[in-house]
Design a protein around this motif. Structure first.
Motif, mmCIF file in Angstrom:
data_model
loop_
_atom_site.group_PDB
_atom_site.id
_atom_site.type_symbol
_atom_site.label_atom_id
_atom_site.label_comp_id
_atom_site.label_asym_id
_atom_site.label_seq_id
_atom_site.Cartn_x
_atom_site.Cartn_y
_atom_site.Cartn_z
ATOM 1 N N THR A 99 -0.179 30.849 37.763
ATOM 2 C CA THR A 99 -0.873 31.602 36.716
ATOM 3 C C THR A 99 -1.155 33.036 37.168
ATOM 4 O O THR A 99 -0.876 33.993 36.440
ATOM 5 C CB THR A 99 -2.189 30.890 36.333
ATOM 6 O OG1 THR A 99 -1.879 29.536 35.989
ATOM 7 C CG2 THR A 99 -2.887 31.558 35.173
ATOM 8 N N ASP A 159 8.514 32.851 32.216
ATOM 9 C CA ASP A 159 7.682 31.839 32.865
ATOM 10 C C ASP A 159 8.659 30.749 33.297
ATOM 11 O O ASP A 159 9.151 29.971 32.472
ATOM 12 C CB ASP A 159 6.646 31.316 31.857
ATOM 13 C CG ASP A 159 5.774 30.227 32.454
ATOM 14 O OD1 ASP A 159 6.214 29.571 33.415
ATOM 15 O OD2 ASP A 159 4.658 30.003 31.932
ATOM 16 N N SER A 216 6.017 28.237 39.477
ATOM 17 C CA SER A 216 4.779 27.556 39.890
ATOM 18 C C SER A 216 5.127 26.572 40.980
ATOM 19 O O SER A 216 6.111 25.839 40.872
ATOM 20 C CB SER A 216 4.167 26.791 38.713
ATOM 21 O OG SER A 216 3.205 25.853 39.204
ATOM 22 N N TYR A 272 3.324 16.685 27.143
ATOM 23 C CA TYR A 272 3.637 18.092 27.447
ATOM 24 C C TYR A 272 4.680 18.561 26.460
ATOM 25 O O TYR A 272 5.812 18.079 26.533
ATOM 26 C CB TYR A 272 4.201 18.254 28.856
ATOM 27 C CG TYR A 272 3.274 17.939 29.991
ATOM 28 C CD1 TYR A 272 1.959 18.400 29.995
ATOM 29 C CD2 TYR A 272 3.700 17.187 31.074
ATOM 30 C CE1 TYR A 272 1.112 18.124 31.048
ATOM 31 C CE2 TYR A 272 2.855 16.914 32.141
ATOM 32 C CZ TYR A 272 1.562 17.380 32.114
ATOM 33 O OH TYR A 272 0.724 17.121 33.153
HETATM 34 N N1 T4K Z 1 3.504 27.875 32.953
HETATM 35 C C1 T4K Z 1 3.933 26.635 32.724
HETATM 36 C C2 T4K Z 1 5.064 26.421 31.767
HETATM 37 C C3 T4K Z 1 3.348 25.552 33.384
HETATM 38 O O1 T4K Z 1 3.771 24.292 33.151
HETATM 39 C C4 T4K Z 1 2.302 25.801 34.298
HETATM 40 C C5 T4K Z 1 1.641 24.698 34.953
HETATM 41 C C6 T4K Z 1 1.909 27.142 34.534
HETATM 42 C C7 T4K Z 1 2.535 28.155 33.827
HETATM 43 C C8 T4K Z 1 0.821 27.507 35.491
HETATM 44 O O2 T4K Z 1 1.204 27.289 36.849
HETATM 45 P P1 T4K Z 1 0.048 26.966 37.954
HETATM 46 O O3 T4K Z 1 -0.993 28.040 37.835
HETATM 47 O O4 T4K Z 1 -0.505 25.591 37.667
HETATM 48 O O5 T4K Z 1 0.797 27.050 39.257
HETATM 49 C C9 T4K Z 1 -0.475 20.102 35.167
HETATM 50 C C10 T4K Z 1 -0.509 21.138 36.271
HETATM 51 O O6 T4K Z 1 -1.832 21.325 36.779
HETATM 52 C C11 T4K Z 1 0.035 22.457 35.848
HETATM 53 O O7 T4K Z 1 0.337 23.161 37.034
HETATM 54 C C12 T4K Z 1 1.310 22.286 35.046
HETATM 55 N N2 T4K Z 1 1.818 23.517 34.530
HETATM 56 C C13 T4K Z 1 1.055 21.353 33.866
HETATM 57 C C14 T4K Z 1 2.300 21.161 33.038
HETATM 58 O O8 T4K Z 1 0.681 20.098 34.398
HETATM 59 P P2 T4K Z 1 -2.422 18.938 33.915
HETATM 60 O O9 T4K Z 1 -3.696 19.422 33.317
HETATM 61 O O10 T4K Z 1 -1.556 18.059 33.100
HETATM 62 O O11 T4K Z 1 -2.663 18.268 35.359
HETATM 63 P P3 T4K Z 1 -3.321 16.874 35.731
HETATM 64 O O12 T4K Z 1 -4.318 17.120 36.783
HETATM 65 O O13 T4K Z 1 -3.751 16.145 34.522
HETATM 66 O O14 T4K Z 1 -2.093 16.123 36.425
HETATM 67 C C15 T4K Z 1 -1.095 15.432 35.713
HETATM 68 C C16 T4K Z 1 -1.011 14.017 36.240
HETATM 69 O O15 T4K Z 1 -0.509 14.012 37.550
HETATM 70 C C17 T4K Z 1 -2.338 13.300 36.254
HETATM 71 O O16 T4K Z 1 -2.304 12.330 35.253
HETATM 72 C C18 T4K Z 1 -2.435 12.631 37.613
HETATM 73 C C19 T4K Z 1 -1.224 13.092 38.378
HETATM 74 N N3 T4K Z 1 -1.576 13.762 39.626
HETATM 75 C C20 T4K Z 1 -1.924 15.095 39.595
HETATM 76 C C21 T4K Z 1 -2.240 15.752 40.760
HETATM 77 C C22 T4K Z 1 -2.609 17.204 40.742
HETATM 78 C C23 T4K Z 1 -1.571 13.054 40.790
HETATM 79 O O17 T4K Z 1 -1.277 11.846 40.783
HETATM 80 N N4 T4K Z 1 -1.867 13.704 41.966
HETATM 81 C C24 T4K Z 1 -2.190 15.025 41.991
HETATM 82 O O18 T4K Z 1 -2.415 15.589 43.085
HETATM 83 O O19 T4K Z 1 -1.600 20.230 34.338
#
Ligand code: T4K
Length: 374
Positions: free
Chosen positions: A69, A163, A187, A320
């Motif tokens: 980001t 991006d 990212s 997503y």
């Molecule tokens: N542009 C695009 C097109 C992107 O997809 C993203 C990030 C960005 C920009 C920004 O880049 P960064 O600033 O993040 O580098 C996740 C990620 O946090 C995010 O980086 C990503 N896109 C997005 C598509 O997915 P969430 O809110 O879905 O994350 P979260 O915590 O719900 O994780 C997804 C699943 O993964 C959870 O159900 C559990 C699992 N998980 C997650 C983590 C972090 C694990 O099992 N272990 C872990 O360590 O956003």
């Protein structure tokens, strides 16, 4: 006859399951960092990591950041833009979030129904005197129509920033996809196909931009410790860089393991009525970072009911990208109908995918999908 899913996964099956490199290898880096007593601020491991990435990605210039980001925000800041940026409502919200802090206004346009990336025809129609840049997203690593976007940008003298959060290691027509546009931003978040736990990078053909963002990511400080402009703290630590170095060595092996999982999904899901696979671009390689499917009217459940059915089996695919950015309260003033993006957002589901997903885990996902088919 339909067979109900037999397998209930004992631990939750999430969309992604990030892992760390071998601990012995990690320990060696930790010892090195400990003895150098240099933990962050453009340290030796970060410099090695940047050089390794530059080489691996054939990047003319690359600067690594603490996350994708801030890298994206820095890339746009570096072009000193003002006015309106044309972008897509079908992305992770970070794509749009970086604009307002820079005093820029997003103008959202619809996506292409095949690539799910921003549609060049809509870009062209949305251009007026306020528009200064195009911000495209290579959704799931599928390239935007980079040639059409380049032609539009040249005609209207616009900057093009991609991006490329999902596009690590992708080649398009035999060259790095990251070589298109004025800058591409990766990212390295833990859930990505290549990660450093948190991290990101700007790839650009412009040496001036590269020099500027390197100063910007370090508070705007010059070599005498005086701020040339209002910079940010976007630095990556030595520990994150070490994880990045080790993961770079494993990237291709893990990508090929994910490819195997994706191929199994595609084979098993190909003939299920109402499940639509996303066709890859035949001119591009893939990194198998996501396994998106569309749940259409011919399927036995709608997408929301299917998500619920999965949850009963301790399986958590992700929508997503739903809701569209323009349907989120933060973007209420941009709410409008995007016929293609809205339909895709209502149908999309990204299935669990990671390199060491075992057969039983994948079978349980497939069984749920087959069970609820019409
Ligand atoms: N542009 C695009 C097109 C992107 O997809 C993203 C990030 C960005 C920009 C920004 O880049 P960064 O600033 O993040 O580098 C996740 C990620 O946090 C995010 O980086 C990503 N896109 C997005 C598509 O997915 P969430 O809110 O879905 O994350 P979260 O915590 O719900 O994780 C997804 C699943 O993964 C959870 O159900 C559990 C699992 N998980 C997650 C983590 C972090 C694990 O099992 N272990 C872990 O360590 O956003």
């Amino acid at each position: 006859m339909k067979v109900p899913p037999q397998t209930q996964t004992s631990s939750p099956l999430y969309v992604s399951r990030p892992d760390l490199p071998n601990l012995e290898d990690t320990y060696k880096y930790l010892e090195q960092i400990k003895s150098a007593r240099y933990l962050t601020n453009n340290g030796p491991v970060l410099q090695t990591f940047e050089a390794a990435l530059r080489d691996y990605l054939s990047a003319p210039h690359i600067s690594v950041f603490s996350n994708g980001t801030l890298a994206l925000q820095s890339a746009l800041a570096g072009f000193n833009l003002s006015g309106t940026v044309i972008t897509t409502p079908y992305s992770f919200v970070a794509t749009a979030h970086i604009l307002k802090p820079l005093g820029l206004t997003p103008r959202f346009v619809d996506i292409d129904p095949e690539t799910l990336c921003i549609d060049p025809q809509h870009i062209e129609a949305a251009i007026d005197k306020d528009v200064c840049a195009i911000l495209g997203v290579h959704v799931y690593g599928t390239p935007c129509d980079v040639e059409a976007i380049e032609a539009i940008a040249r005609k209207h003298k616009l900057k093009v920033i991609y991006d490329a959060a999902h596009a690590f290691g992708i080649e398009y027509k035999g060259q790095s996809l990251l070589s298109y546009g004025d800058a591409s931003v990766l990212s390295f978040h833990a859930t990505k196909s290549f990660h450093s736990v948190e991290g990101g990078a700007i790839i650009t053909p412009h040496s001036q931009l590269d020099e500027w963002v390197r100063v910007y990511r370090n508070f705007g400080l010059d070599s005498h410790g005086s701020a040339l402009f209002e910079g940010i703290n976007g630095k990556m630590s030595e520990l994150h860089a070490a994880i990045g170095m080790l993961n770079l060595e494993r990237f291709e092996v893990q990508r090929d393991m994910r490819k195997h999982v994706v191929e199994t999904y595609k084979r098993e899901l190909a003939d299920i009525p109402g499940i639509q696979l996303i066709a890859p671009n035949s001119d591009a390689t893939q990194n198998y970072g996501y396994m998106p499917i569309r749940i259409t009217a011919d399927y036995g459940l709608d997408r929301e009911a299917l998500v619920h059915a999965f949850e009963e089996h301790n399986i958590y695919p992700r929508r997503y990208f739903y809701p569209l950015i323009t349907d989120m309260p933060a973007y209420a003033e941009h709410k409008q109908l995007f016929p293609i993006a809205s339909k895709v957002a209502d149908e999309i589901l990204c299935l669990p995918l990671f390199h060491d997903m075992d057969v039983q885990e994948q079978d349980s996902v497939i069984a749920v999908l087959k069970h609820h088919a019409q």
